[in-house]
Design a protein around this motif. Structure first.
Motif, PDB file in Angstrom:
ATOM      1  N   PRO A 102       0.826  -1.225   0.000  1.00 59.88           N
ATOM      2  CA  PRO A 102       0.000   0.000   0.000  1.00 59.88           C
ATOM      3  C   PRO A 102       0.855   1.268   0.000  1.00 59.88           C
ATOM      4  CG  PRO A 102      -0.713  -1.553   1.698  1.00 59.88           C
ATOM      5  CD  PRO A 102       0.613  -2.045   1.204  1.00 59.88           C
ATOM      6  N   ASP A 103       0.495   2.222  -0.850  1.00 61.67           N
ATOM      7  CA  ASP A 103       1.272   3.456  -0.951  1.00 61.67           C
ATOM      8  C   ASP A 103       1.318   4.236   0.350  1.00 61.67           C
ATOM      9  OD1 ASP A 103       1.795   2.910  -3.586  1.00 61.67           O
ATOM     10  OD2 ASP A 103       1.241   4.909  -4.298  1.00 61.67           O
ATOM     11  N   HIS A 104       0.244   4.198   1.136  1.00 63.79           N
ATOM     12  CA  HIS A 104       0.230   5.048   2.327  1.00 63.79           C
ATOM     13  C   HIS A 104       1.197   4.553   3.401  1.00 63.79           C
ATOM     14  CE1 HIS A 104      -2.675   1.966   3.708  1.00 63.79           C
ATOM     15  NE2 HIS A 104      -2.284   2.308   4.917  1.00 63.79           N
ATOM     16  N   LEU A 105       1.763   3.352   3.214  1.00 68.33           N
ATOM     17  CA  LEU A 105       2.767   2.848   4.145  1.00 68.33           C
ATOM     18  C   LEU A 105       4.193   3.093   3.650  1.00 68.33           C
ATOM     19  CD1 LEU A 105       1.205  -0.573   5.232  1.00 68.33           C
ATOM     20  CD2 LEU A 105       1.029   1.663   6.346  1.00 68.33           C
ATOM     21  N   ILE A 106       4.327   3.698   2.467  1.00 68.53           N
ATOM     22  CA  ILE A 106       5.635   3.971   1.883  1.00 68.53           C
ATOM     23  C   ILE A 106       6.041   5.399   2.209  1.00 68.53           C
ATOM     24  CG2 ILE A 106       6.970   4.056  -0.252  1.00 68.53           C
ATOM     25  CD1 ILE A 106       5.013   2.078  -1.468  1.00 68.53           C
ATOM     26  N   ASP A 107       7.290   5.578   2.589  1.00 63.33           N
ATOM     27  CA  ASP A 107       7.816   6.912   2.860  1.00 63.33           C
ATOM     28  C   ASP A 107       7.577   7.799   1.635  1.00 63.33           C
ATOM     29  OD1 ASP A 107       9.461   9.180   3.163  1.00 63.33           O
ATOM     30  OD2 ASP A 107      10.889   8.080   4.394  1.00 63.33           O
ATOM     31  N   PRO A 108       6.951   8.964   1.810  1.00 65.83           N
ATOM     32  CA  PRO A 108       6.692   9.851   0.670  1.00 65.83           C
ATOM     33  C   PRO A 108       7.941  10.187  -0.131  1.00 65.83           C
ATOM     34  CG  PRO A 108       5.487  10.610   2.602  1.00 65.83           C
ATOM     35  CD  PRO A 108       6.392   9.494   3.066  1.00 65.83           C
ATOM     36  N   ALA A 109       9.107  10.226   0.534  1.00 66.59           N
ATOM     37  CA  ALA A 109      10.348  10.525  -0.184  1.00 66.59           C
ATOM     38  C   ALA A 109      10.666   9.436  -1.203  1.00 66.59           C
ATOM     39  CB  ALA A 109      11.503  10.673   0.801  1.00 66.59           C
ATOM     40  N   ILE A 110      10.355   8.186  -0.865  1.00 71.49           N
ATOM     41  CA  ILE A 110      10.580   7.094  -1.808  1.00 71.49           C
ATOM     42  C   ILE A 110       9.667   7.243  -3.011  1.00 71.49           C
ATOM     43  CG2 ILE A 110      10.358   4.598  -2.135  1.00 71.49           C
ATOM     44  CD1 ILE A 110      11.234   4.205   0.734  1.00 71.49           C
ATOM     45  N   LEU A 111       8.402   7.567  -2.777  1.00 73.96           N
ATOM     46  CA  LEU A 111       7.461   7.738  -3.881  1.00 73.96           C
ATOM     47  C   LEU A 111       7.845   8.917  -4.761  1.00 73.96           C
ATOM     48  CD1 LEU A 111       4.029   7.033  -2.139  1.00 73.96           C
ATOM     49  CD2 LEU A 111       5.302   5.544  -3.696  1.00 73.96           C
ATOM     50  N   ALA A 112       8.434   9.937  -4.151  1.00 76.84           N
ATOM     51  CA  ALA A 112       8.807  11.122  -4.914  1.00 76.84           C
ATOM     52  C   ALA A 112      10.086  10.912  -5.717  1.00 76.84           C
ATOM     53  CB  ALA A 112       8.974  12.316  -3.972  1.00 76.84           C
ATOM     54  N   GLU A 113      11.048  10.182  -5.141  1.00 74.66           N
ATOM     55  CA  GLU A 113      12.368  10.094  -5.746  1.00 74.66           C
ATOM     56  C   GLU A 113      12.707   8.715  -6.307  1.00 74.66           C
ATOM     57  OE1 GLU A 113      14.988  11.262  -2.627  1.00 74.66           O
ATOM     58  OE2 GLU A 113      13.902  13.135  -2.213  1.00 74.66           O
ATOM     59  N   GLN A 114      12.070   7.665  -5.787  1.00 74.16           N
ATOM     60  CA  GLN A 114      12.426   6.305  -6.191  1.00 74.16           C
ATOM     61  C   GLN A 114      11.186   5.451  -6.447  1.00 74.16           C
ATOM     62  OE1 GLN A 114      14.889   5.108  -2.784  1.00 74.16           O
ATOM     63  NE2 GLN A 114      16.692   5.289  -4.078  1.00 74.16           N
ATOM     64  N   ARG A 115      10.183   6.036  -7.068  1.00 70.37           N
ATOM     65  CA  ARG A 115       8.937   5.307  -7.299  1.00 70.37           C
ATOM     66  C   ARG A 115       9.180   3.981  -8.000  1.00 70.37           C
ATOM     67  NH1 ARG A 115       3.608   6.864  -7.454  1.00 70.37           N
ATOM     68  NH2 ARG A 115       4.236   9.016  -7.053  1.00 70.37           N
ATOM     69  N   GLU A 116      10.117   3.986  -8.943  1.00 71.82           N
ATOM     70  CA  GLU A 116      10.371   2.759  -9.698  1.00 71.82           C
ATOM     71  C   GLU A 116      10.911   1.638  -8.820  1.00 71.82           C
ATOM     72  OE1 GLU A 116      14.165   5.116  -9.687  1.00 71.82           O
ATOM     73  OE2 GLU A 116      12.035   5.557  -9.956  1.00 71.82           O
ATOM     74  N   SER A 117      11.510   1.985  -7.675  1.00 73.41           N
ATOM     75  CA  SER A 117      12.115   0.953  -6.822  1.00 73.41           C
ATOM     76  C   SER A 117      11.085   0.176  -6.014  1.00 73.41           C
ATOM     77  CB  SER A 117      13.141   1.590  -5.879  1.00 73.41           C
ATOM     78  OG  SER A 117      12.518   2.253  -4.795  1.00 73.41           O
ATOM     79  N   VAL A 118       9.814   0.591  -6.055  1.00 79.57           N
ATOM     80  CA  VAL A 118       8.755  -0.167  -5.391  1.00 79.57           C
ATOM     81  C   VAL A 118       7.688  -0.623  -6.383  1.00 79.57           C
ATOM     82  CG1 VAL A 118       9.059   0.834  -3.099  1.00 79.57           C
ATOM     83  CG2 VAL A 118       7.553   1.979  -4.744  1.00 79.57           C
ATOM     84  N   SER A 119       7.912  -0.383  -7.677  1.00 75.75           N
ATOM     85  CA  SER A 119       6.928  -0.790  -8.677  1.00 75.75           C
ATOM     86  C   SER A 119       6.830  -2.309  -8.714  1.00 75.75           C
ATOM     87  CB  SER A 119       7.312  -0.264 -10.060  1.00 75.75           C
ATOM     88  OG  SER A 119       8.451  -0.948 -10.559  1.00 75.75           O
ATOM     89  N   LEU A 120       5.658  -2.805  -9.071  1.00 79.26           N
ATOM     90  CA  LEU A 120       5.474  -4.252  -9.136  1.00 79.26           C
ATOM     91  C   LEU A 120       6.398  -4.897 -10.163  1.00 79.26           C
ATOM     92  CD1 LEU A 120       1.670  -5.077  -8.751  1.00 79.26           C
ATOM     93  CD2 LEU A 120       3.548  -5.840  -7.308  1.00 79.26           C
ATOM     94  N   ALA A 121       6.640  -4.200 -11.278  1.00 79.39           N
ATOM     95  CA  ALA A 121       7.542  -4.757 -12.291  1.00 79.39           C
ATOM     96  C   ALA A 121       8.935  -4.960 -11.715  1.00 79.39           C
ATOM     97  CB  ALA A 121       7.599  -3.827 -13.503  1.00 79.39           C
ATOM     98  N   PHE A 122       9.416  -3.988 -10.944  1.00 82.88           N
ATOM     99  CA  PHE A 122      10.743  -4.083 -10.337  1.00 82.88           C
ATOM    100  C   PHE A 122      10.776  -5.161  -9.258  1.00 82.88           C
ATOM    101  CE2 PHE A 122      13.916  -2.396  -7.194  1.00 82.88           C
ATOM    102  CZ  PHE A 122      15.042  -2.607  -7.974  1.00 82.88           C
ATOM    103  N   ILE A 123       9.763  -5.157  -8.376  1.00 80.36           N
ATOM    104  CA  ILE A 123       9.710  -6.155  -7.306  1.00 80.36           C
ATOM    105  C   ILE A 123       9.629  -7.557  -7.892  1.00 80.36           C
ATOM    106  CG2 ILE A 123       8.389  -6.991  -5.332  1.00 80.36           C
ATOM    107  CD1 ILE A 123       9.831  -4.328  -4.838  1.00 80.36           C
ATOM    108  N   THR A 124       8.822  -7.723  -8.936  1.00 84.01           N
ATOM    109  CA  THR A 124       8.678  -9.032  -9.574  1.00 84.01           C
ATOM    110  C   THR A 124       9.996  -9.477 -10.196  1.00 84.01           C
ATOM    111  OG1 THR A 124       6.342  -8.585 -10.056  1.00 84.01           O
ATOM    112  CG2 THR A 124       7.410 -10.335 -11.326  1.00 84.01           C
ATOM    113  N   ALA A 125      10.648  -8.575 -10.923  1.00 83.12           N
ATOM    114  CA  ALA A 125      11.920  -8.925 -11.560  1.00 83.12           C
ATOM    115  C   ALA A 125      12.985  -9.285 -10.528  1.00 83.12           C
ATOM    116  CB  ALA A 125      12.393  -7.767 -12.436  1.00 83.12           C
ATOM    117  N   LEU A 126      12.968  -8.598  -9.395  1.00 89.19           N
ATOM    118  CA  LEU A 126      13.932  -8.909  -8.334  1.00 89.19           C
ATOM    119  C   LEU A 126      13.811 -10.360  -7.877  1.00 89.19           C
ATOM    120  CD1 LEU A 126      13.809  -5.790  -5.958  1.00 89.19           C
ATOM    121  CD2 LEU A 126      15.764  -6.552  -7.319  1.00 89.19           C
TER     122      LEU A 126
END
Length: 313
Positions: A102-126
């Motif tokens: 859930p986005d509301h549990l993610i640090d806003p700084a991550i969503l602002a600067e590193q959104r791709e690092s929590v995307s499902l495509a990235f998490i899945t590929a990891l």
């Protein structure tokens, strides 16, 4: 960090310890989630991380930031959980533990600067990377640790870390999308919800890219192509009576999503599932469906909705 809090925690003050670590919990939980791909497994890992940190606080030398020390514990804890899994998934369809975040549990700084690092495509590929490669890529690319620090943590050499990083980058190439969410993306989502509620099959079809994909972990079935997805929507959810399922917009993994609700025997709304969208221009390129939008559990084991503020109308 308060020296007084640290001193008090070291002599057994649990309240002081919780005050010390509380500001770091969102970042640590997301770190575990990146490694594990599962919200539940990340929650379990965090319990172990905090217990290990509490028991070994006397080993923290206060030369590096506390968060850096906690990341070390979170990484080794998560790697142990990965080792206990039955096997390493070789394909996306084999990742049966994947869950949204859930986005509301993610640090806003991550969503602002590193959104791709929590995307499902990235998490899945990891999850397709060997565990140590996964840790190396996250520590080096996401957290910007030096190669020597990663080598020290993983008990290996700097050349080995650099080699693992290159292999991980090669595997993940093309799976990280840095485009921010736009008003056009939200318009596509609004159109999807409207077409769904009206059971407008033609409208839904028009919103899907021809080569769109639908995945539904933990199920291994995949629907590739617009026609296959529309056939599924027309026949499976509520036996094709889409208008009986209410969709509520939300966000997960830094992406647009909808929580779905159907009615129980008393006519009340109950969680039905969650769909997370990848949107490319004016069309949907991928939908990842999850069987529930209830991810957390209270101490008595009953589910509680993590995607808060969702009220079907």
């Amino acid at each position: 960090m308060s020296t007084q809090l640290l001193s008090a925690a070291r002599v057994g003050d649990q309240d002081a310890f919780h005050q010390l670590v509380k500001p770091h919990l969102p970042a640590l939980r997301v770190h575990c989630y990146r490694l594990l791909g599962s919200y539940h497994d990340a929650e379990d890992a965090m319990q172990d991380v905090l217990l290990r940190a509490w028991r070994s606080l006397d080993t923290y030398e206060d030369r590096a930031p506390l968060l850096h020390w906690l990341y070390r514990i979170a990484t080794t804890t998560s790697l142990k959980i990965i080792q206990k899994r039955t096997r390493q998934p070789a394909t996306i369809a084999e990742i049966d533990y994947l869950e949204p975040y859930p986005d509301h549990l993610i640090d806003p700084a991550i969503l602002a600067e590193q959104r791709e690092s929590v995307s499902l495509a990235f998490i899945t590929a990891l999850q397709l990377l060997p565990a140590t490669q996964r840790a190396v890529l996250i520590l080096r690319e996401v957290l910007a640790w030096r190669a020597a620090e990663v080598a020290n943590l993983l008990d290996t050499t700097v050349p080995a870390v650099n080699s693992m990083l290159q292999r991980a980058r090669s595997t993940l190439r093309g799976n990280v999308h840095k485009r921010p969410l736009t008003a056009d993306d939200r318009n596509v989502l609004t159109q999807f919800i409207d077409a769904w509620h009206r059971r407008d099959i033609a409208g839904l079809t028009a919103l899907l890219r021809a080569d769109a994909e639908l995945r539904m972990p933990p199920e291994t079935a995949e629907f590739i192509g617009r026609d296959a997805i529309i056939e599924f929507f027309s026949t499976v959810p509520a036996e094709g009576r889409l208008e009986t399922i209410r969709l509520v917009p939300t966000q997960a993994n830094g992406q647009l999503a909808v929580a779905a609700f159907d009615t129980d025997e008393d006519g009340g709304w109950r969680p039905y599932g969650l769909m997370v969208f990848d949107i490319d221009g004016d069309a949907i390129s991928c939908i990842t469906g999850f069987p529930s939008c209830e991810l957390s559990r209270n101490p008595h084991g009953a589910p509680s909705t993590v995607f808060v503020g969702l009220t079907p109308v």
